[in-house]
Design an enzyme around this catalytic site. Structure first.
Site: not given
Ligand SMILES: [Zn+2]
Length: 333
Positions: A64, A157, A221
């Site tokens: 991302h 992420h 995360e």
């Molecule tokens: Zn992500």
């Protein structure tokens, strides 16, 4: 203030954000490693003599494009490691996922890259990210092809919303027991507070490597989305230390605490444009809901909490039809 890579960034961060592996690649090459740049955004560094006992580790960042913290963390770690290149104790692949989105400071160009790692892409088949996923899949297959049994994929992420557990990870259930235990042990060391066991693919990169390439793959995360060059790297200190020890083949350190483990109770799928959710994008990850609470409605389909308590993760009613709009989890250990 621009979030796009540019002047003013530390050189190591600028280089990784632009997938410019030149200096790092040269240092490993000079030290006798087999170094390749099989596609844009991908670096592989292998031992010159194949060794089935050597672990293979894929570290991916920027899947991302707006999740910049792990780019900074890995940039400094990789730069330092490349200056003592012989300390590298694993075969390493570094992947900068969505370079074009990073350049624009955006999450993606056309659609979420981390839903493309599957054969069925439906209406997303013609998107920019579908093509990028094909490139990553080919390079990732080639990297793990013929490598030994110790295979890791850490897809790093940062979350787009606050979380009751700022550091957490998604782990595919299908990873074999021994590899899963080592992965969870590493996560404790890395400061990961919560783990969600995932029984089914949502088209993510790490589920793909776990399902098809035998890797202990996980989506991690690490804290919150931030601007490139301005992330508070102190929040990543434990994760950076644990990753550095993994790549140098150093023994694990004692974890602060074992991560809490959650099972997926239900996946909330957006079936039509009639979909509505009682929680929104602003809802914190791991917000508890109680038995009988309505989570979402989609025409005739009503999603309700089945257990005494379920916690909602990644609620997002704005995803495309056919995609997952959230996960409900229950604590198992
Ligand atoms: Zn992500």
């Amino acid at each position: 203030m621009s979030s796009a890579p540019g002047t003013g960034l530390p050189e190591a961060v600028r280089a990784l954000a632009e997938a410019d592996f030149g200096a790092v690649a040269q240092r490993f090459r000079d030290a006798g490693f087999t170094v390749a740049l099989p596609a844009s955004g991908i670096l592989t560094v292998r031992s010159a003599e194949p060794d089935a006992n050597r672990a293979s580790v894929l570290v991916s960042v920027g899947v991302h494009g707006d999740e910049t913290g792990p780019i900074e963390m890995v940039a400094y770690l990789l730069d330092a490691l490349s200056r003592t290149p012989r300390a590298l104790a694993v075969d390493l692949m570094v992947c900068v996922g969505n370079i074009d989105a990073i350049r624009l400071g955006k999450r993606f160009i056309d659609a979420d890259l981390n839903r493309m790692f599957r054969a069925q892409r439906g209406a997303l088949a013609g998107t920019f990210e579908a093509g990028r996923a094909d490139v990553l899949i080919d390079a990732t297959r080639a990297f793990f092809d013929g490598s030994g049994p110790a295979r890791w994929h850490l897809d790093l992420h940062t979350a787009i919303r606050p979380s009751y557990y700022p550091m957490f990870a998604i782990v595919p259930e299908l990873i074999a027991d021994g590899a899963r235990e080592r992965l969870i042990g590493w996560m404790g060391e890395a400061g990961i507070e919560a783990i969600i066991m995932n029984p089914a693919s949502a088209g993510t990169y790490s589920y793909f490597t776990a399902e098809h390439l035998g890797a202990a793959g996980t989506t991690v995360e690490l804290g919150r989305v931030g601007t490139l060059g301005q992330n508070d790297l102190s929040q990543f200190a434990a994760a950076s230390g644990a990753l550095d020890r993994l790549l140098r083949g150093q023994p694990a350190q004692q974890a602060n605490a074992a991560p809490r483990v959650f099972a997926t109770a239900q996946s909330i799928m957006k079936l039509s444009d009639a979909f509505s959710m009682s929680v929104g994008r602003e809802t914190w990850n791991f917000t508890p809901m109680h038995k009988g609470d309505v989570i979402a409605q989609d025409g005739e389909t009503v999603y309700t909490v089945q257990h005494d308590e379920e916690l909602v993760v990644f609620p997002n009613p704005d995803v495309r039809v056919g995609l997952r709009a959230g996960i409900m989890v229950v604590r198992i250990s």
